[in-house]
Motif scaffolding. Structure first.
Motif, PDB file in Angstrom:
ATOM      1  N   PRO A 296     -10.434  47.846  51.647  1.00 24.06           N
ATOM      2  CA  PRO A 296     -11.573  47.675  52.492  1.00 24.06           C
ATOM      3  C   PRO A 296     -12.607  46.970  52.017  1.00 24.06           C
ATOM      4  CG  PRO A 296     -11.181  50.235  52.010  1.00 24.06           C
ATOM      5  CD  PRO A 296     -10.295  49.454  51.195  1.00 24.06           C
TER       6      PRO A 296
ATOM      7  N   VAL B 206     -20.433  49.295  52.303  1.00 25.26           N
ATOM      8  CA  VAL B 206     -19.997  50.615  51.843  1.00 25.26           C
ATOM      9  C   VAL B 206     -21.189  51.516  51.491  1.00 25.26           C
ATOM     10  CG1 VAL B 206     -19.477  50.155  49.490  1.00 25.26           C
ATOM     11  CG2 VAL B 206     -18.171  51.831  50.591  1.00 25.26           C
TER      12      VAL B 206
ATOM     13  N   ARG C  84     -22.412  53.106  54.561  1.00 27.79           N
ATOM     14  CA  ARG C  84     -21.357  53.902  55.173  1.00 27.79           C
ATOM     15  C   ARG C  84     -21.269  54.992  54.456  1.00 27.79           C
ATOM     16  NH1 ARG C  84     -16.120  51.049  55.040  1.00 27.79           N
ATOM     17  NH2 ARG C  84     -16.697  49.827  53.562  1.00 27.79           N
ATOM     18  N   ARG C  85     -21.332  55.228  53.146  1.00 31.69           N
ATOM     19  CA  ARG C  85     -20.654  56.251  52.395  1.00 31.69           C
ATOM     20  C   ARG C  85     -21.733  56.787  51.229  1.00 31.69           C
ATOM     21  NH1 ARG C  85     -17.145  56.722  55.687  1.00 31.69           N
ATOM     22  NH2 ARG C  85     -15.141  55.545  55.408  1.00 31.69           N
TER      23      ARG C  85
ATOM     24  N   ASN D 193     -17.922  45.485  62.388  1.00 32.98           N
ATOM     25  CA  ASN D 193     -17.465  46.961  62.381  1.00 32.98           C
ATOM     26  C   ASN D 193     -18.016  47.642  61.264  1.00 32.98           C
ATOM     27  OD1 ASN D 193     -15.900  49.342  62.349  1.00 32.98           O
ATOM     28  ND2 ASN D 193     -13.871  48.451  62.673  1.00 32.98           N
ATOM     29  N   ILE D 194     -18.552  48.815  61.503  1.00 28.53           N
ATOM     30  CA  ILE D 194     -19.320  49.572  60.456  1.00 28.53           C
ATOM     31  C   ILE D 194     -18.270  49.909  59.342  1.00 28.53           C
ATOM     32  CG2 ILE D 194     -19.025  51.785  61.722  1.00 28.53           C
ATOM     33  CD1 ILE D 194     -21.957  50.643  59.235  1.00 28.53           C
ATOM     34  N   GLU D 195     -17.054  50.117  59.589  1.00 28.73           N
ATOM     35  CA  GLU D 195     -16.017  50.513  58.770  1.00 28.73           C
ATOM     36  C   GLU D 195     -15.500  49.355  57.977  1.00 28.73           C
ATOM     37  OE1 GLU D 195     -15.233  53.559  57.660  1.00 28.73           O
ATOM     38  OE2 GLU D 195     -16.614  54.374  58.853  1.00 28.73           O
ATOM     39  N   GLY D 196     -15.899  48.280  58.183  1.00 29.41           N
ATOM     40  CA  GLY D 196     -15.505  47.035  57.521  1.00 29.41           C
ATOM     41  C   GLY D 196     -14.599  46.329  58.101  1.00 29.41           C
TER      42      GLY D 196
END
Length: 145
Positions: free
Chosen positions: A80, A85, A88-89, A142-145
């Motif tokens: 990813p 990150v 996001r996490r 995209n927020i998820e990479g």
């Protein structure tokens, strides 16, 4: 007899177009360089670079993380994107994920275990936090990479 003169480009016209076009694009390129140089200091988040961020970057480079991950769009696409990150996490997830590797899930690429110390994990997380605060004009899209 009437002779029809062929019209077209002469050597001088072609040369003038070449020099004129070259000059135009050189000036355009110089203008883009000056524009980028003017914007970089406000976008780079350089004032937030601490020794922990520098140590985290050193870990990122010496462990060849970019060989699998992308960071702000640069790197390999096996794993990813990590430019956002931290947002996001969060730091706890990042540390737990790195510490739990490899997961040995069948069919999944495995991240190696680097045996980072707690201080090294903190530095790497600080580097990823800093990276997430660089103004990338909403990259990745995209927020998820």
């Amino acid at each position: 007899m009437n002779q029809v003169k062929a019209t077209g480009f002469t050597k001088q016209m072609a040369r003038n177009m070449f020099y004129g076009g070259s000059l135009f694009f050189i000036l355009l390129f110089v203008a883009l360089i000056f524009d980028a140089e003017r914007k970089i200091p406000t976008r780079s988040n350089a004032e937030a670079i601490t020794p922990a961020v520098a140590n985290g970057k050193r870990l990122w480079e010496t462990r060849n993380c970019i060989g699998c991950h992308t960071l702000l769009g640069e790197g390999a696409y096996f794993a990813p994107e990590l430019g956002n990150v931290y947002k996001r996490r969060g730091p706890d997830f990042i540390k737990a994920w790195i510490a739990s590797q490899p997961t040995h899930i069948p069919g999944r690429r495995q991240m190696p275990q680097f045996n980072f110390t707690e201080a090294q994990l903190n530095d790497l997380v600080e580097f990823l936090r800093w990276t997430g605060n660089v103004n990338t004009e909403n990259w990745p899209p995209n927020i998820e990479g």
